[in-house]
Design an enzyme around this catalytic site. Structure first.
Site, PDB file in Angstrom:
ATOM      1  CG  HIS A 488      -1.837   1.152   1.336  1.00 32.23           C
ATOM      2  ND1 HIS A 488      -3.177   1.075   1.045  1.00 32.23           N
ATOM      3  CD2 HIS A 488      -1.615   2.453   1.689  1.00 32.23           C
ATOM      4  CE1 HIS A 488      -3.735   2.272   1.214  1.00 32.23           C
ATOM      5  NE2 HIS A 488      -2.799   3.126   1.609  1.00 32.23           N
ATOM      6  CD  GLU A 489       1.432   3.651   3.654  1.00 34.01           C
ATOM      7  OE1 GLU A 489       1.622   4.699   3.026  1.00 34.01           O
ATOM      8  OE2 GLU A 489       0.382   3.417   4.294  1.00 34.01           O
ATOM      9  CG  HIS A 492       0.185   6.155  -0.815  1.00 32.67           C
ATOM     10  ND1 HIS A 492      -0.848   6.772  -1.471  1.00 32.67           N
ATOM     11  CD2 HIS A 492      -0.362   5.596   0.295  1.00 32.67           C
ATOM     12  CE1 HIS A 492      -1.974   6.594  -0.786  1.00 32.67           C
ATOM     13  NE2 HIS A 492      -1.706   5.880   0.281  1.00 32.67           N
ATOM     14  CG  HIS A 495       0.419   8.793  -7.044  1.00 30.27           C
ATOM     15  ND1 HIS A 495      -0.704   9.111  -6.339  1.00 30.27           N
ATOM     16  CD2 HIS A 495       0.241   9.369  -8.255  1.00 30.27           C
ATOM     17  CE1 HIS A 495      -1.514   9.836  -7.093  1.00 30.27           C
ATOM     18  NE2 HIS A 495      -0.956  10.003  -8.264  1.00 30.27           N
TER      19      HIS A 495
HETATM   20 ZN   LIG Z   1      -3.085   5.207   1.823  1.00 34.47          ZN
END
Ligand SMILES: [Zn+2]
Length: 698
Positions: A488-489, A492, A495
């Site tokens: 998940h991290e 990010h 991105h």
């Molecule tokens: Zn998040």
């Protein structure tokens, strides 16, 4: 005496100037990729730098405001975007370290700095001469032939002023100031009431026979709580660390009911910490603010800068999910009821029975737990797997660079390069808990990406976790949830790292709030894919690959009671919208209004005289007002986007390339629905989520 005083004075001056002289913030960093020279930054550098940086920023803004030339996009909007670079330079390490490597001294500086910073930003936001220039450019926007990114920057800059009342008359300005002041006091009070009411409750149990079913380590915690309070026995409270396991494991139905009733009647039975009136007041104040700013309801105001755009789209999502999941949720309830009946419960399951029986049925159906999985998820292996996934999808490589200074010896820094070997970003990883690091996991940047002419100034990104650290005899082993947190991290961070924008305020993860979780949540989908796990998930002792049956069990158990949980999330979404779509001040009964708003999502029997609204801190004292739906919105998006990978292959380069070019590189430079449709070819639908959750057969 006199002489001494002079000497002291002199040495104070020379100290101050020597701090400035050796202050790394005032120099160009000579580190690799101009990364932050953590080893040279001392706590005493921050305060004088902040002061100097605010002064400098003010003079930069004054130069824009007093520019005799007519306002243009370049001399006003871009100039404003570029102003304050020293402030950014000092803020980013400071606020990052405040979360990941803090100490009393930093906390103290933060307390001194934060009122100065808010005063500083107010002085810019309330600068009428500056706003007049911004508005001048904004009003010409259709004639200016701006690129989509420039249009977005102009819109954001303009709204940064107007959303805070820059267009108001003087009398409206005074009203607005009063309303926002009242609102911030009330939301603060609401949150404190929830906390105080939660902390107020305790229930001492002195007869151990009443506590059968509770795991022994949990009993130990309860006993030590009692001891801390100077009592003998087991002390129950309403904090989630006690409430959640108690409701899951306690055999005693009366006690479960007692705790449930205490939990769901917080802040609504009178007394000092009652929130019933605060709920009304907050909802009404928000309505007043929205009206003053020209919106019919608070939701209308909040949703302007959201992918969802307006409340009809939010309701459309909630309604569609409700129709799809309700029959499945009813079936789940019937199954748990059936299981309870077989085990001697001859009563209709009530809310205080739900966790207890569903947990037991889950155990019976899927004998899978963290301990069975952990040996396959050694941190070093998982890291290879996760980095390797990015290499497979996007061709990027990670090379550790020991010459990059770090803020703690446990932190690693990597050079990230593209498939041609060009430098893309610096990535810092910080995996284990320490004193001075807050709980949770997050991604952040030490430097954002921007472009100026031919210069592409690449970002410096960090991911911070709290994974159990290795011991002398055992490496760091992750739970399955932690593997997903890592992905998940890391999503990010992709991105942040792959971004290719001109303006830093729009680059990377600077996107609308209901869009920001797409790049992160989509990565979690790989966690249960056999092809992905086979690449790295081997038993750290035996080298054996993770068994297929275990992967299947993980997938199945993830969907256990999924429809029930979905309806629960929907009930919160509806309640949030109910409070923030009012168009007239609310003066009714909070409890009955709430029950009505949540009625369609109710699976368990509704219990009279309980309330969610009085303890719903997310929306009444956190940042989720008219935004709770975004949890479900993001899930729909990530499932829908991942379905393209599933169709074309989970490592398909072409699909990854399209995701990179249309989503990851673009930051907030265009409306997210436009970006998403470019990748997907259409607006998202809920179908992929239904399939993933086993609600709909493919
Ligand atoms: Zn998040």
């Amino acid at each position: 005496m006199k002489l001494l005083k002079i000497t002291l004075f002199m040495s104070a001056i020379s100290l101050a100037s020597s701090i400035l002289a050796s202050n790394p913030f005032f120099e160009t960093y000579k580190t690799p990729h101009q990364t932050i020279p953590f080893d040279n930054i001392k706590n005493e550098h921050y305060f004088p730098t902040f002061q100097e940086a605010m002064k400098l920023h003010t003079s930069e803004v004054d130069a824009i405001t007093n520019n005799p030339a007519i306002p243009t996009f370049e001399n006003t909007i871009v100039a404003l975007e570029k102003s304050g670079s020293l402030l950014t330079k000092v803020s980013s390490p400071f606020y990052n370290l405040l979360s990941s490597e803090t100490n009393d001294e930093l906390q103290k500086i933060a307390e001194e700095i934060s009122p100065l910073m808010s005063e500083h930003s107010n002085s810019i936001r309330l600068n009428l001469k500056l706003f007049a220039r911004v508005k001048d450019v904004y009003l010409q926007k259709d004639k200016l032939k701006l690129t989509p990114e420039q249009q977005m920057l102009l819109k954001d800059t303009y709204e940064g002023f107007t959303k805070n009342g820059a267009n108001f008359s003087d009398s409206d300005k005074a009203i607005y100031r009063e309303l926002t002041k009242d609102l911030s006091l009330l939301t603060l009070q609401y949150g404190q009431n929830v906390l105080k009411e939660t902390n107020k409750y305790s229930l001492l149990i002195t007869n151990k026979d009443l506590l059968t079913g509770l795991p022994s380590d949990f009993l130990e915690v309860l006993a030590s709580e009692a001891k801390k309070a100077g009592k003998t026995g087991w002390l129950l409270n309403l904090k989630t660390t006690c409430y959640v396991p108690f409701m899951k494991f306690a055999d005693n139905r009366d006690l479960r009911r007692e705790l449930y009733m205490a939990y769901t009647t917080k802040c609504m039975l009178g007394g000092d910490f009652d929130n019933l009136e605060n709920v009304k007041k907050i909802a009404n104040l928000r309505l007043n603010i929205a009206n003053l700013l020209g919106y019919k309801s608070y939701a209308d105001y909040e949703l302007v800068d959201r992918m969802a755009e307006d409340k009809s789209k939010v309701y459309d999502l909630l309604d569609k999910l409700l129709v799809a999941y309700k029959p499945a949720a009813e079936k789940e309830y019937a199954e748990v009821q059936n299981y309870a009946d077989k085990n001697g419960a001859y009563f209709k399951l009530q809310p205080w029975d739900w966790s207890y029986y569903s947990e037991k049925l889950k155990d019976e159906r899927y004998s899978v737990n963290d301990e069975m999985l952990k040996p396959y998820f050694e941190l070093e292996h998982v890291k290879k797997g996760v980095f390797g996934l990015a290499t497979r999808l996007y061709g990027i490589k990670f090379t550790e660079n020991k010459n990059i200074p770090v803020y703690n010896p446990e932190v690693d820094a990597y050079d990230v390069t593209d498939d041609k070997g060009n430098f893309l970003a610096v990535l810092y990883t910080d995996f284990h808990p320490r004193d001075g690091k807050r709980a949770g996991a997050w991604m952040s940047d030490f430097k954002a990406q921007w472009m100026d002419g031919k210069t592409d100034s690449r970002p410096q990104i960090t991911i911070v976790m709290n994974f159990t650290r290795p011991t002398a005899t055992k490496p760091a082993l992750l739970t399955f949830d932690e593997v997903k947190t890592f992905l998940h991290e890391f999503g990010h961070s992709l991105h942040g790292m792959l971004t290719k924008c001109t303006y830093q305020s729009l680059s990377g993860t600077n996107v609308y709030r209901d869009f920001v979780e797409l790049p992160s949540q989509i990565m979690e989908n790989w966690a249960s894919q056999k092809e992905f796990l086979d690449g790295f998930a081997v038993n750290y002792k035996t080298g054996e690959k993770i068994p297929v049956e275990l992967i299947q069990k993980i997938k199945d158990s993830e969907n256990y009671n999924i429809a029930y949980f979905c309806l629960r999330q929907l009930s919160f979404g509806y309640l949030d919208m109910a409070w923030h779509t009012i168009e007239k001040p609310f003066d009714g009964d909070v409890i009955s209004y709430e029950k009505q708003a949540m009625a369609s999502t109710q699976i368990l029997p509704a219990i009279a005289n309980t309330s969610m609204s009085t303890t719903f801190s997310h929306i009444f004292s956190g940042g989720y007002a008219a935004g709770y739906y975004s949890y479900k919105w993001a899930e729909v998006l990530d499932a829908d986007a991942f379905s393209v990978f599933e169709k074309n292959g989970i490592f398909d380069k072409k699909t990854a390339d399209s995701f990179r070019k249309n989503i990851l590189e673009k930051g907030g430079t265009e409306h997210p629905m436009i970006l998403y449709k470019r990748f997907r070819g259409q607006e998202p639908t809920i179908d992929a989520l239904l399939i993933r959750n086993g609600i709909k057969i493919q």
